[in-house]
Design a protein around this motif. Structure first.
Motif, PDB file in Angstrom:
ATOM      1  N   PHE B  20       1.060  -1.145   0.265  1.00 39.45           N
ATOM      2  CA  PHE B  20       0.228  -0.046  -0.196  1.00 39.45           C
ATOM      3  C   PHE B  20       0.713   1.316  -0.365  1.00 39.45           C
ATOM      4  O   PHE B  20       0.610   2.223  -0.514  1.00 39.45           O
ATOM      5  CB  PHE B  20      -0.601   0.363   1.067  1.00 39.45           C
ATOM      6  CG  PHE B  20      -1.938  -1.131   1.106  1.00 39.45           C
ATOM      7  CD1 PHE B  20      -2.036  -2.329   0.269  1.00 39.45           C
ATOM      8  CD2 PHE B  20      -2.409  -1.140   2.269  1.00 39.45           C
ATOM      9  CE1 PHE B  20      -3.654  -2.675  -0.203  1.00 39.45           C
ATOM     10  CE2 PHE B  20      -3.715  -2.066   2.318  1.00 39.45           C
ATOM     11  CZ  PHE B  20      -4.260  -3.179   1.697  1.00 39.45           C
ATOM     12  N   GLU B  22       4.146   1.260  -1.365  1.00 37.71           N
ATOM     13  CA  GLU B  22       4.350   1.803  -2.048  1.00 37.71           C
ATOM     14  C   GLU B  22       3.481   2.059  -3.513  1.00 37.71           C
ATOM     15  O   GLU B  22       4.384   2.931  -4.217  1.00 37.71           O
ATOM     16  CB  GLU B  22       5.095   0.235  -2.784  1.00 37.71           C
ATOM     17  CG  GLU B  22       6.838  -0.630  -2.236  1.00 37.71           C
ATOM     18  CD  GLU B  22       6.874  -1.713  -2.415  1.00 37.71           C
ATOM     19  OE1 GLU B  22       7.031  -2.359  -1.388  1.00 37.71           O
ATOM     20  OE2 GLU B  22       7.077  -2.326  -3.099  1.00 37.71           O
ATOM     21  N   ARG B  23       3.050   1.336  -3.575  1.00 38.12           N
ATOM     22  CA  ARG B  23       1.453   1.088  -4.188  1.00 38.12           C
ATOM     23  C   ARG B  23       0.999   2.378  -4.697  1.00 38.12           C
ATOM     24  O   ARG B  23      -0.323   2.486  -5.328  1.00 38.12           O
ATOM     25  CB  ARG B  23       1.545   0.094  -4.830  1.00 38.12           C
ATOM     26  CG  ARG B  23       2.481  -0.730  -5.671  1.00 38.12           C
ATOM     27  CD  ARG B  23       1.873  -2.196  -5.968  1.00 38.12           C
ATOM     28  NE  ARG B  23       3.012  -3.032  -6.380  1.00 38.12           N
ATOM     29  CZ  ARG B  23       2.999  -4.319  -6.625  1.00 38.12           C
ATOM     30  NH1 ARG B  23       1.835  -4.955  -6.859  1.00 38.12           N
ATOM     31  NH2 ARG B  23       4.256  -4.837  -6.392  1.00 38.12           N
ATOM     32  N   GLY B  24       0.000   2.178  -3.268  1.00 38.46           N
ATOM     33  CA  GLY B  24      -0.853   3.259  -2.222  1.00 38.46           C
ATOM     34  C   GLY B  24      -2.302   1.643  -2.882  1.00 38.46           C
ATOM     35  O   GLY B  24      -2.118   0.576  -3.802  1.00 38.46           O
ATOM     36  N   TYR B  25      -2.906   1.934  -2.122  1.00 38.23           N
ATOM     37  CA  TYR B  25      -4.291   0.853  -1.832  1.00 38.23           C
ATOM     38  C   TYR B  25      -4.920   0.593  -3.126  1.00 38.23           C
ATOM     39  O   TYR B  25      -5.222  -0.583  -3.750  1.00 38.23           O
ATOM     40  CB  TYR B  25      -5.394   1.934  -0.974  1.00 38.23           C
ATOM     41  CG  TYR B  25      -6.559   0.323  -0.916  1.00 38.23           C
ATOM     42  CD1 TYR B  25      -6.214  -0.279  -0.073  1.00 38.23           C
ATOM     43  CD2 TYR B  25      -7.382   0.503  -0.822  1.00 38.23           C
ATOM     44  CE1 TYR B  25      -7.149  -1.348   0.809  1.00 38.23           C
ATOM     45  CE2 TYR B  25      -8.742   0.003  -1.003  1.00 38.23           C
ATOM     46  CZ  TYR B  25      -8.573  -1.015   0.009  1.00 38.23           C
ATOM     47  OH  TYR B  25      -9.694  -1.790   0.435  1.00 38.23           O
ATOM     48  N   GLU B  26      -5.338   1.600  -3.863  1.00 37.80           N
ATOM     49  CA  GLU B  26      -5.506   1.101  -5.135  1.00 37.80           C
ATOM     50  C   GLU B  26      -5.349   0.050  -6.110  1.00 37.80           C
ATOM     51  O   GLU B  26      -6.092  -0.365  -6.904  1.00 37.80           O
ATOM     52  CB  GLU B  26      -5.955   2.485  -5.695  1.00 37.80           C
ATOM     53  CG  GLU B  26      -7.686   2.966  -4.898  1.00 37.80           C
ATOM     54  CD  GLU B  26      -8.465   2.138  -5.080  1.00 37.80           C
ATOM     55  OE1 GLU B  26      -9.376   0.979  -5.872  1.00 37.80           O
ATOM     56  OE2 GLU B  26      -9.952   3.135  -4.125  1.00 37.80           O
ATOM     57  N   ASN B  27      -3.829   0.175  -5.869  1.00 36.24           N
ATOM     58  CA  ASN B  27      -2.914  -0.379  -6.760  1.00 36.24           C
ATOM     59  C   ASN B  27      -3.175  -2.084  -6.817  1.00 36.24           C
ATOM     60  O   ASN B  27      -1.457  -2.456  -7.141  1.00 36.24           O
ATOM     61  CB  ASN B  27      -1.977  -0.038  -7.178  1.00 36.24           C
ATOM     62  CG  ASN B  27      -2.594   1.404  -8.361  1.00 36.24           C
ATOM     63  OD1 ASN B  27      -3.519   2.109  -8.696  1.00 36.24           O
ATOM     64  ND2 ASN B  27      -2.514   2.674  -8.093  1.00 36.24           N
ATOM     65  N   THR B  28      -2.681  -2.029  -5.543  1.00 29.52           N
ATOM     66  CA  THR B  28      -2.221  -3.441  -5.019  1.00 29.52           C
ATOM     67  C   THR B  28      -4.110  -4.828  -4.759  1.00 29.52           C
ATOM     68  O   THR B  28      -5.108  -3.676  -4.279  1.00 29.52           O
ATOM     69  CB  THR B  28      -1.725  -2.804  -3.510  1.00 29.52           C
ATOM     70  OG1 THR B  28      -1.121  -2.490  -3.430  1.00 29.52           O
ATOM     71  CG2 THR B  28      -1.718  -4.660  -2.680  1.00 29.52           C
ATOM     72  N   THR B  29      -3.135  -5.938  -5.580  1.00 31.21           N
ATOM     73  CA  THR B  29      -4.656  -6.834  -5.322  1.00 31.21           C
ATOM     74  C   THR B  29      -4.406  -7.944  -3.998  1.00 31.21           C
ATOM     75  O   THR B  29      -2.904  -7.835  -3.653  1.00 31.21           O
ATOM     76  CB  THR B  29      -4.242  -7.275  -6.280  1.00 31.21           C
ATOM     77  OG1 THR B  29      -3.029  -8.236  -6.179  1.00 31.21           O
ATOM     78  CG2 THR B  29      -4.699  -6.763  -7.362  1.00 31.21           C
ATOM     79  N   ASP B  32      -0.942 -10.676  -4.974  1.00 31.79           N
ATOM     80  CA  ASP B  32      -0.359  -9.017  -4.333  1.00 31.79           C
ATOM     81  C   ASP B  32       0.168  -9.275  -2.914  1.00 31.79           C
ATOM     82  O   ASP B  32       1.721  -9.584  -2.821  1.00 31.79           O
ATOM     83  CB  ASP B  32       0.029  -7.838  -4.802  1.00 31.79           C
ATOM     84  CG  ASP B  32      -0.210  -7.174  -6.219  1.00 31.79           C
ATOM     85  OD1 ASP B  32      -0.097  -8.148  -7.448  1.00 31.79           O
ATOM     86  OD2 ASP B  32      -1.338  -6.334  -6.573  1.00 31.79           O
ATOM     87  N   LYS B  51     -10.247  -7.395   0.793  1.00 29.15           N
ATOM     88  CA  LYS B  51      -8.827  -6.352   1.017  1.00 29.15           C
ATOM     89  C   LYS B  51      -8.040  -5.387   1.764  1.00 29.15           C
ATOM     90  O   LYS B  51      -7.710  -4.994   2.644  1.00 29.15           O
ATOM     91  CB  LYS B  51      -8.360  -5.803  -0.296  1.00 29.15           C
ATOM     92  CG  LYS B  51      -7.043  -5.535  -1.016  1.00 29.15           C
ATOM     93  CD  LYS B  51      -6.749  -4.194  -2.214  1.00 29.15           C
ATOM     94  CE  LYS B  51      -7.813  -3.338  -2.073  1.00 29.15           C
ATOM     95  NZ  LYS B  51      -6.891  -2.362  -3.555  1.00 29.15           N
ATOM     96  N   SER B 112      -6.178   6.560   2.878  1.00 29.07           N
ATOM     97  CA  SER B 112      -7.121   5.868   1.526  1.00 29.07           C
ATOM     98  C   SER B 112      -7.935   5.775   2.321  1.00 29.07           C
ATOM     99  O   SER B 112      -8.748   5.516   3.637  1.00 29.07           O
ATOM    100  CB  SER B 112      -6.267   4.413   1.584  1.00 29.07           C
ATOM    101  OG  SER B 112      -7.666   3.934   1.235  1.00 29.07           O
TER     102      SER B 112
END
Lengths: 189, 189
Positions: B20, B22-29, B32, B51, B112
């Motif tokens: 979260f 590194e990439r942000g919450y939205e861009n993490t699955t 991942d 999530k 977030s």
């Protein structure tokens, strides 16, 4: 009883309520809501950032509460100023004409974890708005936070009773009574 | 300082925190997160429903607080019982070894809106757990709700200070001090 004439954001909220109750929150799209309201998706997103937001109005409640606290008589103590905010909510939002809408809205939120989350965050926002307005009246920080929490609890108690009942009780009266009872309860903590 | 040995749900939370941030919450699955923790998606869903949930532990905090309130001395008043619950949180969750994790978690949640919503709902759950445990001790309903709200506020104040500071303050001491100050503030509402 005066007829309530909904504007675009209220029409969207009414349409959403119907659809959430019929199909569930998960199975309803923004396009469905806009269509049921006779409006387009673009209009929806002019009023609301996402689907969750549609039952949470136009964001004016924070300002309404803060404004009422700012306008309370200079001699009013923190809880009396909070009571003025609850009065304003009763006059503007929790009117007899809106009771049915509010009761249906409450039932739909209770059925959706996602809507409960949004409502929880909105509740924190209302509490913070009241605490901030009290601070600007010169109320010390911790006192402002406690008074705002008691106001939020009184709101919740009054809201549950007012939206549940067919008795026609007045929101502001319920909220003032709850606030008085909470003040007494806090002395016995 | 004792080394903290994370279990599977804690490894997932640590992996989620890294991703979260590194990439942000939205861009993490979820895939991942599980992959970063060296685990599979199935293991993720054995521990967390979705999530959003990954930073909110295993749901034992409600029980920890309620248990501490139940175990408080019979002579303890409502706020003293709440203080016992905050002590338990300090002993179990807000230990020096976990401070860095908690501080990073707090920063990620602050970034977030979705995590803020989940946190708001969890906060209501903790407050309700404390109020319920107080009721079961025979504390009258409204008093229990007020005491639980003051406890939740003390928690928030202590948590912000404890996770922000490098001073090494003890969570339970901060929380007890905040609770005392809030009790005094409630008398001046």
């Amino acid at each position: 009883m005066a007829r309530w004439e909904p504007n675009a954001s209220e029409r969207l909220a009414l349409a959403a309520l119907d659809l959430f109750a019929e199909r569930g929150y998960e199975n309803t799209t923004v396009i469905d809501i806009a269509g049921r309201a006779g409006l387009g998706k673009t209009t929806f997103f002019r009023h609301f950032q996402d689907k969750r937001e549609v039952l949470f109005g136009d964001g004016t409640m924070d300002g309404l509460l803060a404004g009422a606290i700012a306008a309370a008589p200079a001699a009013a103590g923190p809880l009396e100023a909070v009571a003025c905010a609850l009065d304003a909510a009763g006059r503007q939002a929790f009117t007899p004409a809106r009771r049915e809408f509010v009761a249906r809205r409450r039932a739909v939120i209770a059925a959706s974890p996602e809507l409960q989350e949004r409502e929880a965050l909105k509740g924190l926002g209302l509490t913070a708005a009241m605490a901030g307005a009290l601070s600007r009246r010169g109320v010390p920080g911790l006192t402002a936070r406690v008074a705002a929490e008691l106001g939020a609890l009184a709101w919740k108690i009054a809201y549950e009773h007012w939206s549940d009942t067919a008795s026609g009780d007045d929101f502001s009266e319920l909220a003032r009574r709850a606030l008085g009872e909470l003040q007494a309860a806090s002395a016995s903590c």
